[in-house]
Design an enzyme around this catalytic site. Structure first.
Site, PDB file in Angstrom:
ATOM      1  N   CYS A   8      31.506  29.684  49.747  1.00 26.94           N
ATOM      2  CA  CYS A   8      32.418  28.914  49.056  1.00 26.94           C
ATOM      3  C   CYS A   8      33.242  28.009  50.029  1.00 26.94           C
ATOM      4  O   CYS A   8      32.645  26.953  50.647  1.00 26.94           O
ATOM      5  CB  CYS A   8      33.570  29.952  48.500  1.00 26.94           C
ATOM      6  SG  CYS A   8      34.689  28.947  47.348  1.00 26.94           S
ATOM      7  N   HIS A  61      29.952  33.867  45.395  1.00 26.99           N
ATOM      8  CA  HIS A  61      30.441  34.873  46.148  1.00 26.99           C
ATOM      9  C   HIS A  61      29.709  36.087  46.043  1.00 26.99           C
ATOM     10  O   HIS A  61      30.116  36.909  45.533  1.00 26.99           O
ATOM     11  CB  HIS A  61      32.021  35.137  45.933  1.00 26.99           C
ATOM     12  CG  HIS A  61      32.913  33.981  46.324  1.00 26.99           C
ATOM     13  ND1 HIS A  61      33.694  34.125  47.585  1.00 26.99           N
ATOM     14  CD2 HIS A  61      33.315  33.073  45.556  1.00 26.99           C
ATOM     15  CE1 HIS A  61      34.307  32.931  47.694  1.00 26.99           C
ATOM     16  NE2 HIS A  61      34.360  32.530  46.463  1.00 26.99           N
ATOM     17  N   GLU A 101      29.501  38.163  48.264  1.00 28.46           N
ATOM     18  CA  GLU A 101      30.255  39.401  48.664  1.00 28.46           C
ATOM     19  C   GLU A 101      31.041  40.138  47.762  1.00 28.46           C
ATOM     20  O   GLU A 101      31.753  41.098  48.052  1.00 28.46           O
ATOM     21  CB  GLU A 101      30.751  39.056  50.057  1.00 28.46           C
ATOM     22  CG  GLU A 101      32.265  38.277  49.521  1.00 28.46           C
ATOM     23  CD  GLU A 101      32.220  36.972  49.148  1.00 28.46           C
ATOM     24  OE1 GLU A 101      31.033  36.615  48.926  1.00 28.46           O
ATOM     25  OE2 GLU A 101      33.344  36.323  49.284  1.00 28.46           O
TER      26      GLU A 101
END
Lengths: 79, 229
Positions: free
Chosen positions: B87, B196, B198
């Site tokens: 990002c 994302h 994560e």
């Protein structure tokens, strides 16, 4: 001391959704006849006389603008 | 010894904690790196996480790229260290010149926050070997300036060299050219993506655990180093 203006604009081939949104709002506000809007950035720099044009170009190209997506111009103006 | 993966924190970074958590889920050691400190603390790989570094002032990532830590990251990447930008991290890597192109305001101007399907287009990079080629994964996307832009020449080169790593499927969320969600450097060691991974490492807290593969992939990329050390 001198005043330097750096204008940064999205390249013509890069989509400018912000400019398009402004253009789209104008008729709703009652303003007719504006066919296109491009939105960019305007910087005013106060610089010492020792700062030459080459340095100003480096500032514009290397930092104030991203040459991948933006064009820039530098001009000295009357303060 | 487990690999050490650094996670950078800039002023305005948001997702460093989740990125570090994902690193630990992959059985690696997460090492905090600070934007103002050029010391990479001997890490084996670096993650540049998401957020709004320096408030996105000027352009997303434009100021972060000049942080002392980024000078070290650029040097380490040149020597082959795996680097992942997520990002805002992707935006920073583009501004730093580690990846080509740039990210611009979403086509419809809206901030997009949703679970997004992606297709893995290249499973040979340092951050994607744990995926099957062509696999579709569900990863959260949350960005206002996620439109990937590059010159036609650059796009042709990325496509021709197989450097598109992740591509949006089921609709383009932000106007990215060629539906590009993530790309890799020429040597496949540096990867940047807008979604994302994560945030998708555990079904308890995300839409899937599809993102874990990104972090496990880095372990594979580091294995030769780990065994000789």
């Amino acid at each position: 001391m001198a005043r330097v203006v750096v204008d940064v604009m999205p390249k013509p081939e890069i989509l400018d959704p912000q400019g398009q949104a402004v253009a789209g709002a104008l008729p709703r506000l009652g303003f007719q006849g504006v066919t296109e809007v491009r939105q960019g950035k305007h910087f005013e720099l106060e610089v010492d006389d020792s700062v030459d044009d080459e340095t100003l170009a480096k500032i514009a190209e290397g930092f104030l603008a991203n040459p991948v997506i933006e064009d820039w111009t530098v001009r000295r103006v009357e303060a | 010894m487990s690999p050490r993966i650094g996670v950078i924190t800039f002023p305005g970074t948001l997702d460093d904690v989740d990125a570090a958590r994902a690193v630990r889920y992959a059985d690696a050691e997460a090492v905090s790196l600070w934007h103002a400190d050029a010391d990479l603390k001997g890490v084996d790989a670096v993650i540049v996480p998401g957020g709004f570094s320096y408030g996105d002032y000027l352009r997303c990532g434009a100021i972060a790229r000049f942080a002392p830590v980024m000078t070290s990251v650029v040097e380490a990447a040149a020597k082959g260290m795996p680097v992942l930008g997520i990002c805002n991290g992707f935006q920073i890597l583009c501004e730093a010149g580690l990846l080509p192109g740039a990210l611009v305001r979403n086509e419809k101007l809206h901030f997009v926050c949703r679970d997004q399907w992606l297709r893995v287009e290249n499973n040979a990079t340092a951050w994607s070997t744990r995926y099957d080629q062509g696999a579709e994964v569900l990863i959260p996307l949350k960005s206002g300036e996620g439109g990937y832009m590059a010159s036609q020449e650059t796009l042709d080169r990325l496509e021709g060299e197989g450097r598109v790593v992740f591509r949006y499927v089921g609709g383009n969320p932000n106007g990215s050219r060629n539906d590009i969600a993530g790309i890799a450097s020429e040597n496949g060691r540096v990867v940047g993506l807008m979604p994302h991974p994560e945030h998708a490492i555990d079904a308890l807290t995300g839409p899937s655990d599809d993102g874990l593969g990104v972090f496990f992939s880095a372990l594979d990329a580091l294995k030769p180093l780990a065994t000789t050390a």
